[in-house]
Design a protein around this motif. Structure first.
Motif, PDB file in Angstrom:
ATOM      1  N   ASN A   8      -8.811 -15.325  -1.928  1.00 23.32           N
ATOM      2  CA  ASN A   8      -8.478 -13.959  -2.317  1.00 23.32           C
ATOM      3  C   ASN A   8      -9.712 -13.072  -2.454  1.00 23.32           C
ATOM      4  N   SER A   9     -10.840 -13.663  -2.875  1.00 22.15           N
ATOM      5  CA  SER A   9     -12.075 -12.884  -3.022  1.00 22.15           C
ATOM      6  C   SER A   9     -12.767 -12.640  -1.690  1.00 22.15           C
ATOM      7  N   TYR A  10     -12.259 -13.254  -0.627  1.00 25.30           N
ATOM      8  CA  TYR A  10     -12.906 -13.167   0.685  1.00 25.30           C
ATOM      9  C   TYR A  10     -11.909 -12.733   1.766  1.00 25.30           C
ATOM     10  N   GLY A  11     -11.021 -11.825   1.420  1.00 27.07           N
ATOM     11  CA  GLY A  11     -10.086 -11.302   2.400  1.00 27.07           C
ATOM     12  C   GLY A  11      -8.664 -11.793   2.242  1.00 27.07           C
ATOM     13  N   GLY A  12      -8.489 -12.937   1.555  1.00 29.29           N
ATOM     14  CA  GLY A  12      -7.145 -13.423   1.259  1.00 29.29           C
ATOM     15  C   GLY A  12      -6.359 -13.831   2.491  1.00 29.29           C
ATOM     16  N   ASP A  13      -5.052 -13.620   2.411  1.00 30.52           N
ATOM     17  CA  ASP A  13      -4.118 -14.064   3.448  1.00 30.52           C
ATOM     18  C   ASP A  13      -4.198 -13.144   4.661  1.00 30.52           C
ATOM     19  N   ARG A  14      -4.792 -13.663   5.720  1.00 30.99           N
ATOM     20  CA  ARG A  14      -4.854 -12.942   6.991  1.00 30.99           C
ATOM     21  C   ARG A  14      -4.317 -13.839   8.104  1.00 30.99           C
ATOM     22  N   THR A  15      -3.249 -14.525   7.786  1.00 33.01           N
ATOM     23  CA  THR A  15      -2.621 -15.415   8.748  1.00 33.01           C
ATOM     24  C   THR A  15      -1.821 -14.637   9.789  1.00 33.01           C
ATOM     25  N   TRP A  16      -1.453 -15.345  10.841  1.00 34.54           N
ATOM     26  CA  TRP A  16      -0.561 -14.796  11.861  1.00 34.54           C
ATOM     27  C   TRP A  16       0.752 -14.338  11.237  1.00 34.54           C
ATOM     28  N   LYS A  17       1.288 -15.155  10.333  1.00 29.45           N
ATOM     29  CA  LYS A  17       2.549 -14.812   9.670  1.00 29.45           C
ATOM     30  C   LYS A  17       2.404 -13.534   8.849  1.00 29.45           C
ATOM     31  N   GLN A  18       1.262 -13.373   8.198  1.00 31.04           N
ATOM     32  CA  GLN A  18       1.038 -12.159   7.412  1.00 31.04           C
ATOM     33  C   GLN A  18       0.970 -10.936   8.318  1.00 31.04           C
ATOM     34  N   ALA A  19       0.358 -11.085   9.484  1.00 28.28           N
ATOM     35  CA  ALA A  19       0.304  -9.964  10.428  1.00 28.28           C
ATOM     36  C   ALA A  19       1.711  -9.534  10.844  1.00 28.28           C
ATOM     37  N   LEU A  20       2.572 -10.496  11.128  1.00 24.66           N
ATOM     38  CA  LEU A  20       3.956 -10.175  11.499  1.00 24.66           C
ATOM     39  C   LEU A  20       4.693  -9.506  10.347  1.00 24.66           C
ATOM     40  N   GLU A  21       4.425  -9.957   9.140  1.00 27.08           N
ATOM     41  CA  GLU A  21       5.081  -9.376   7.960  1.00 27.08           C
ATOM     42  C   GLU A  21       4.637  -7.934   7.762  1.00 27.08           C
ATOM     43  N   TYR A  22       3.347  -7.679   7.918  1.00 31.89           N
ATOM     44  CA  TYR A  22       2.855  -6.301   7.821  1.00 31.89           C
ATOM     45  C   TYR A  22       3.582  -5.415   8.844  1.00 31.89           C
ATOM     46  N   PHE A  23       3.708  -5.919  10.061  1.00 36.66           N
ATOM     47  CA  PHE A  23       4.337  -5.121  11.117  1.00 36.66           C
ATOM     48  C   PHE A  23       5.802  -4.851  10.792  1.00 36.66           C
ATOM     49  N   ALA A  24       6.490  -5.880  10.303  1.00 36.16           N
ATOM     50  CA  ALA A  24       7.907  -5.736   9.960  1.00 36.16           C
ATOM     51  C   ALA A  24       8.118  -4.711   8.856  1.00 36.16           C
ATOM     52  N   ASN A  25       7.125  -4.601   7.971  1.00 35.94           N
ATOM     53  CA  ASN A  25       7.215  -3.660   6.854  1.00 35.94           C
ATOM     54  C   ASN A  25       6.696  -2.270   7.216  1.00 35.94           C
ATOM     55  N   GLY A  26       6.334  -2.092   8.480  1.00 35.77           N
ATOM     56  CA  GLY A  26       5.906  -0.769   8.931  1.00 35.77           C
ATOM     57  C   GLY A  26       4.449  -0.452   8.708  1.00 35.77           C
ATOM     58  N   ASN A  27       3.638  -1.452   8.284  1.00 38.75           N
ATOM     59  CA  ASN A  27       2.215  -1.224   8.032  1.00 38.75           C
ATOM     60  C   ASN A  27       1.441  -1.676   9.267  1.00 38.75           C
ATOM     61  N   LYS A  28       1.429  -0.823  10.291  1.00 39.25           N
ATOM     62  CA  LYS A  28       0.818  -1.205  11.557  1.00 39.25           C
ATOM     63  C   LYS A  28      -0.696  -1.395  11.427  1.00 39.25           C
ATOM     64  N   LYS A  29      -1.339  -0.623  10.574  1.00 45.56           N
ATOM     65  CA  LYS A  29      -2.789  -0.751  10.445  1.00 45.56           C
ATOM     66  C   LYS A  29      -3.171  -2.149   9.972  1.00 45.56           C
ATOM     67  N   GLU A  30      -2.561  -2.597   8.872  1.00 49.20           N
ATOM     68  CA  GLU A  30      -2.888  -3.933   8.364  1.00 49.20           C
ATOM     69  C   GLU A  30      -2.399  -5.017   9.318  1.00 49.20           C
ATOM     70  N   ALA A  31      -1.308  -4.740  10.028  1.00 50.68           N
ATOM     71  CA  ALA A  31      -0.811  -5.713  11.004  1.00 50.68           C
ATOM     72  C   ALA A  31      -1.838  -5.956  12.099  1.00 50.68           C
ATOM     73  N   TYR A  32      -2.401  -4.879  12.627  1.00 51.05           N
ATOM     74  CA  TYR A  32      -3.360  -5.036  13.714  1.00 51.05           C
ATOM     75  C   TYR A  32      -4.705  -5.549  13.214  1.00 51.05           C
ATOM     76  N   ILE A  33      -5.111  -5.166  12.021  1.00 48.35           N
ATOM     77  CA  ILE A  33      -6.331  -5.745  11.450  1.00 48.35           C
ATOM     78  C   ILE A  33      -6.168  -7.257  11.313  1.00 48.35           C
ATOM     79  N   THR A  34      -5.007  -7.669  10.823  1.00 47.95           N
ATOM     80  CA  THR A  34      -4.763  -9.094  10.616  1.00 47.95           C
ATOM     81  C   THR A  34      -4.627  -9.822  11.944  1.00 47.95           C
ATOM     82  N   LEU A  35      -4.055  -9.176  12.944  1.00 48.89           N
ATOM     83  CA  LEU A  35      -4.042  -9.743  14.284  1.00 48.89           C
ATOM     84  C   LEU A  35      -5.468  -9.997  14.767  1.00 48.89           C
TER      85      LEU A  35
END
Length: 326
Positions: A127-154
Motif C-alpha cells: 500500500n505504501s508503494y502503489g498498492g493494488d495495480r493488478t490486471w483485475k484492478q485495472a478492469l475494475e477501474y474501467f468498469a467503474n468509469g475511471n478510465k484514467k486509473e484503468a489505463y495507468i494500472t494497465l
C-alpha cells in the motif's frame, strides 16, 4: 567478510534506487517500449485507437511499476516456474538473502511476476508503494468509469510484460545497482533507448511489414509466460551462460570474436564473446562471456533488436485483451 557485508548493504539500499535495481530503466526504456506498444496497437486498430491522453496514462503506469520495492516481484523463470529465490547474489546463500530481503526491505516474500500481475491480496500489502495495480484492478477501474486509473494500472501490467523480455528476469539473475559483479551489462546498454530514439528502429512498421499480428491469448498471465519463454530460451544473461538449469540457448558456431546462436526464425546472431584464459599450467581455456564493454555491444544490439519487437508484439495483444475484457 567484506564481500558479505557488501551484499547485505546492497539488499538494504537497492530498493531506494529501484529504477536501476533490476530492469529496463523506467523513465527511458520502459517508457519507450510502452510508447511503441501503443503505437503498434493503434496501427492495427484504427477504429478503436488509444488517445494521446490515454497513451500518456499508460506510459505513466509503466514507469510507476518500478516504484521502490515492487521490482522484487518482477522475475519469472518459465522453466522452473519461480520468481527470484535469492540465487545469483554473490557468495551469500539463497536462504540468507531471502531472509534479509523479507526482514529489511520488503513487505512480503517475493512472488513471481505471473502471480504478481493478478494477486490483489499480495499487491495490497504494498500500500505504501502503489498498492493494488493488478490486471483485475485495472478492469475494475474501467468498469467503474475511471478510465484514467484503468489505463495507468494497465501500464503496470505492460511493465511486467516488458520485464519478461529481459533475460536477467527470466533466468533468475538479479542485478542490484552496486556495480561490478552485480551489474547487468544488457540492462546498462538498454539505458540508451528512450521515446525519441527508439522511433529510429520503427518497430511497429517492421512488425507490420513482416505481417506480424499480436497473439490472441486468454489471459495476461499467458502473455507474460509467452514472452518469458522467448527471452529465456534464446538469450543469455551474464551469470547464466554456464547455468545447468537451462538447456538453451546453445552456442552453435563461433569465430575468433563471437559465439553464435539462432533465434526462433532460424536466423544466426551473436550470443557471447569468445575469449581464452591463460591458466597457470600454461594451457588456454575457452571462456564465453557477456560484459559491459563496447566490444560487446554488437551482442546487445542483436538482443534488443529481437527482444524489443517481441515485447511490442505481445504488448499490443495485451491491450486488445484488455479492451475485450473491459
Amino acid at each position: 567478510m567484506f564481500k558479505k557485508f557488501t551484499i547485505v548493504f546492497v539488499l538494504i539500499t537497492l530498493f531506494s534506487f529501484a529504477e536501476r535495481a533490476f530492469a529496463y530503466s523506467p523513465d527511458t526504456t520502459h517508457a519507450a517500449l510502452t510508447d511503441e506498444i501503443v503505437d503498434f496497437y493503434n496501427s492495427l486498430n484504427p477504429e478503436n485507437k488509444i488517445t494521446s491522453e490515454e497513451k500518456e496514462w499508460i506510459i505513466k503506469g509503466s514507469i510507476l511499476e518500478d516504484r521502490e520495492v515492487r521490482p522484487i516481484n518482477h522475475f519469472y523463470d518459465p522453466i522452473r516456474h519461480i520468481g527470484w529465490n535469492g540465487e545469483n547474489l554473490g557468495n551469500l546463500s539463497a536462504e540468507v538473502v531471502k531472509s534479509l530481503t523479507s526482514s529489511l526491505v520488503n513487505p512480503a516474500p517475493p512472488a513471481d511476476a505471473v502471480r504478481w500481475v493478478n494477486d490483489r491480496i499480495l499487491q495490497s500489502r504494498y500500500n505504501s508503494y502503489g498498492g493494488d495495480r493488478t490486471w483485475k484492478q485495472a478492469l475494475e477501474y474501467f468498469a467503474n468509469g475511471n478510465k484514467k486509473e484503468a489505463y495507468i494500472t494497465l501500464g503496470h501490467s505492460l511493465h511486467l510484460l516488458e520485464d519478461m523480455s529481459v533475460p536477467d528476469h527470466t533466468r533468475n539473475d538479479p542485478h542490484p545497482p552496486a556495480g561490478g559483479e552485480f551489474d547487468s551489462p544488457y540492462e546498462n546498454y538498454t539505458d540508451k533507448w528512450n521515446r525519441g530514439n527508439i522511433q529510429n528502429m520503427d518497430i511497429p512498421g517492421r512488425l507490420q511489414k513482416d505481417g506480424n499480428a499480436p497473439p490472441r491469448l486468454n489471459s495476461i498471465e499467458d502473455y507474460l509466460d509467452g514472452v518469458a519463454r522467448y527471452s529465456n530460451k534464446y538469450f543469455f544473461s551474464r551469470d547464466t551462460i554456464y547455468d545447468t538449469h537451462y538447456s538453451f540457448p546453445k552456442i552453435l558456431s563461433e569465430d575468433s570474436n563471437f559465439g553464435y546462436g539462432i533465434d526462433e526464425s532460424g536466423d544466426t546472431f551473436p550470443l557471447v564473446v569468445v575469449d581464452f584464459k591463460h591458466e597457470e599450467d600454461g594451457d588456454f581455456n575457452k571462456v564465453y562471456s557477456i560484459k559491459d564493454l563496447k566490444e560487446y555491444y554488437p551482442i546487445f544490439d542483436a538482443y534488443f533488436s529481437r527482444l524489443a519487437p517481441k515485447a511490442v508484439l505481445y504488448g499490443a495483444g495485451v491491450i486488445e485483451l484488455f479492451n475485450k475484457q473491459a
